[in-house]
Design a protein around this motif. Structure first.
Motif, PDB file in Angstrom:
ATOM      1  N   ALA A   1      33.730  52.019  46.652  1.00 41.64           N
ATOM      2  CA  ALA A   1      33.843  53.180  45.761  1.00 41.64           C
ATOM      3  C   ALA A   1      33.830  52.785  44.291  1.00 41.64           C
ATOM      4  N   LEU A   2      33.882  51.493  44.033  1.00 41.15           N
ATOM      5  CA  LEU A   2      33.859  51.015  42.662  1.00 41.15           C
ATOM      6  C   LEU A   2      32.467  51.209  42.063  1.00 41.15           C
TER       7      LEU A   2
ATOM      8  N   PRO B   1      31.032  53.597  39.371  1.00 40.59           N
ATOM      9  CA  PRO B   1      30.859  54.581  38.300  1.00 40.59           C
ATOM     10  C   PRO B   1      31.801  54.287  37.134  1.00 40.59           C
TER      11      PRO B   1
ATOM     12  N   MET C   1      32.505  40.184  41.081  1.00 34.94           N
ATOM     13  CA  MET C   1      33.486  41.238  41.336  1.00 34.94           C
ATOM     14  C   MET C   1      34.073  41.093  42.737  1.00 34.94           C
TER      15      MET C   1
ATOM     16  N   TYR D   1      31.291  51.767  34.952  1.00 35.33           N
ATOM     17  CA  TYR D   1      30.905  50.457  34.419  1.00 35.33           C
ATOM     18  C   TYR D   1      29.641  50.544  33.564  1.00 35.33           C
TER      19      TYR D   1
ATOM     20  N   GLN E   1      34.449  46.456  47.250  1.00 36.37           N
ATOM     21  CA  GLN E   1      35.077  47.784  47.171  1.00 36.37           C
ATOM     22  C   GLN E   1      33.973  48.820  46.970  1.00 36.37           C
TER      23      GLN E   1
END
Lengths: 313, 323
Positions: free
Chosen positions: B246-247, B249, B236, B251, B244
């Motif tokens: 804040a990425l 939730p 990723m 997934y 990143q």
């Protein structure tokens, strides 16, 4: 198994049907925005749809569910590119992450139009966004009018680092300095757009300048801070103008705690971006920036048909 | 004895039936989308599908083991991001060599998995709650460690090559994903690790009574899951050229959906890696195809949800028939 097969056949027929309906000879413009559910982005979509009708083009409008979903946006962008659009309208969540794809699109000769905060690169042919400097200058004019062209004013701004923050600050301050010699700027503070921090700043400014006549809050958080300070100190005699919207700000305006606020025009952003894409496809010259306009709203006009869709809660 | 063999035979045929069904649904979807749009069956779009499957696929492989033990892991997404963020910390903040940074990132996610396993096995906290807690802890830590800002890999351009470098025009991420899938498949099918994974899911007490240290195996299985989330995190980060924070939730649900569509039972004891891979592809082909067809986004979500329900329902129907 039979039922499942039948379902898939039905789905297939449906999809082929929509596929053929969609496959018209109109130019196709793919729009990938920074959000989808939020009212602001739906208003952008509404403007884009209007422009698509007016210019007779096909558009798709997509955006991630929240502004943190960088990877989803890249997937959407990738799919949009694979559809081979005639133009791409894009607002990047993270320019660095999207750069390789943007470069690929550019190398194919597909024009890219940036909108809202846009793309931090010189690839886009133009950017359709609010001219924050002009919008804040207008706030200064309104402020002068409210306080009778003389007195003391102060401002809470979100930050001095972002382009938006600087433009909104300078637009307001420059206009006051240049056009209203009787008005004195006593203080400008930065609250990071944080409600609580902005509240503390606004309170200390009012405490140290009890004869303050006007207050400008340069974004939602800054303006909410001023609203809180005015309520806590019971000083609704101070003329106040905010920026953006949100339920606290809207309520404060409705209840007369503050006078009004400037709002961006998301419908205009969507409309101008698609319009620019159409022009770019035709090969017309475009300015580097397209000002999508703004509105001043207050208690009297905030429920009007033009403003309602622009004010988010 | 005879009955036993018969039962076993039926089980096998039922399992392979589910796989055939899932696989044929996938193929049918691909055919339908190819007919419906000329933009679907292109090399570039297939690569797009493969890359977007790589991350969810790796996550789904990791959690397949956990779900087979009749556990669950809700911390998938944020632990993945924990791996990305720590990779960013090691490479960009500390200036470590890329390979060491990657290893550190994967290790960080593995440690989170060990914590999940220990909470579940040693402290007897139900996995739903333990991993829910971990999901939030990791989400918060990601923001704290990164200072709530993305960590960029601007000064290490080679890092982007980890996932996006190309071999025969196919990005490395695709090979990493398929390689990991094969390795995980072998581990689940042919090793003691796999055997205990199934056994714990079928009857944990029986395994415990036969003298196996179930707790230790459970911790290992959750750690194994974390290891795969770590790999996904690195891919990723490499793809986005940034970690990143804040990425994450959201997934976990995508990964769990892929596992369930692939025929792994949430009540444990059953499941295959191949099924999970097919499940992951069904999800990503569907998302991609609907986008390619320019179906309005709100309807894309409705259709995807409906397909998940239909897929799981057909699985239940099949189970009823064989039971």
């Amino acid at each position: 198994m039979k039922k499942l097969t039948l379902l898939f056949v039905l789905l297939a027929v449906l999809l082929v049907f929509t596929g053929t309906v969609m496959a018209q000879d109109k130019p196709y413009i793919a729009i990938v925005s920074k959000g989808f559910q939020h009212q602001f982005w739906q208003a952008v979509r509404q403007g884009a749809k209007q422009a698509a009708e007016d210019y007779d083009v096909e558009i798709t409008y997509e955006g991630p569910e929240s502004e943190t979903q960088v990877a989803n946006q890249i997937d959407m962008l990738q799919t949009a590119v694979d559809k081979n659009p005639d133009a791409l309208v894009f607002a990047a969540l993270d320019t660095q992450a999207a750069l390789p794809l943007i470069e690929e699109v550019d190398s194919k000769g597909i024009p890219i139009i940036a909108f809202d905060s846009g793309i931090d690169s010189d690839i886009p042919v133009t950017t359709a966004a609010t001219d924050n400097y002009v919008a804040s200058s207008y706030a200064a004019d309104k402020m002068a009018e409210l306080i009778g062209y003389q007195g003391k004013v102060a401002a809470i701004v979100q930050d001095q680092t972002s382009l938006t923050g600087r433009k909104r600050r300078d637009g307001f301050l420059d206009r006051i300095k240049n056009s209203y010699p009787e008005i004195e700027i006593v203080d400008v503070q930065y609250g990071g757009g944080d409600h609580l921090k902005s509240t503390d700043l606004a309170k200390s400014i009012i405490e140290s300048n009890p004869d303050l006549d006007g207050f400008f809050g340069a974004n939602e958080g800054s303006a909410v801070g001023i609203v809180n300070a005015i309520m806590e100190l019971g000083r609704d005699d101070i003329a106040t103008i905010g920026f953006d919207s949100g339920s606290i700000l809207l309520d404060a305006i409705r209840n007369g705690i503050i006078d009004g606020a400037i709002t961006q025009n998301p419908v205009g952003i969507g409309y101008r971006a698609v319009e620019a894409a159409v022009k770019a496809i035709k090969g017309e010259e475009l300015p580097e920036m397209i000002d999508t306009g703004f509105y001043y709203y207050n208690k009297r006009n905030m429920d009007s048909e033009i403003l309602q869709p622009l004010l988010y809660k | 004895m005879d009955a036993n063999i018969k039962e076993k035979k039926q089980l096998i045929s039922a399992d392979s039936k589910q796989k055939v069904l899932a696989f044929s649904s996938l193929i049918m979807m691909i055919i339908v989308f190819s007919i419906a749009s000329p933009h679907f069956a292109t090399f570039s779009n297939f690569i797009g599908i493969l890359i977007s499957t790589a991350v969810t696929g790796l996550l789904a492989i990791g959690v397949t083991f956990i779900i087979i033990t009749s556990g669950i892991d809700l911390s998938i997404g944020t632990v993945m991001t924990f791996g990305s963020v720590m990779t960013g910390v090691f490479i960009t903040f500390m200036g470590l060599p890329i390979w060491l940074g990657i290893l550190g990132g994967i290790l960080a996610s593995t440690v989170a998995g060990i914590v999940n396993g220990s909470l579940t096995a040693k402290l007897k906290i139900p996995p739903f709650i333990a991993t829910l807690g971990m999901m939030m802890v990791a989400e918060g830590l990601n923001l704290v460690i990164s200072g709530t800002k993305p960590i960029y890999f601007m000064h290490t351009p080679a890092f982007r090559k980890i996932a996006m470098g190309k071999f025969f025009n196919i990005p490395h991420a695709v090979f990493i994903f398929l390689g990991a899938a094969i390795v995980a498949g072998i581990i689940l099918d042919k090793t003691v690790f796999g055997k205990y994974t199934y056994a714990i899911g079928s009857n944990e007490e029986a395994v415990r009574l036969s003298g196996v240290n179930v707790d230790r195996w459970k911790i290992a299985i959750y750690a194994f899951g974390g290891f795969f989330y770590g790999i996904a995190g690195v891919i990723m980060a490499s793809r986005l050229n940034s970690a990143q924070p804040a990425l994450g939730p959201g997934y976990e649900l995508e990964a769990i959906a892929a596992v369930v569509i692939g025929g792994t039972s949430l009540s444990g004891g059953k499941g295959t890696i191949l099924g999970t891979i097919i499940g992951a592809f069904i999800m990503s082909v569907l998302t991609n195809g609907l986008r390619i067809l320019s179906i309005p986004q709100e309807w894309q979500t409705v259709i995807t949800g409906a397909i998940v329900i239909i897929a799981v329902y057909t699985d239940i129907l099949r189970r009823k028939k064989t039971a």
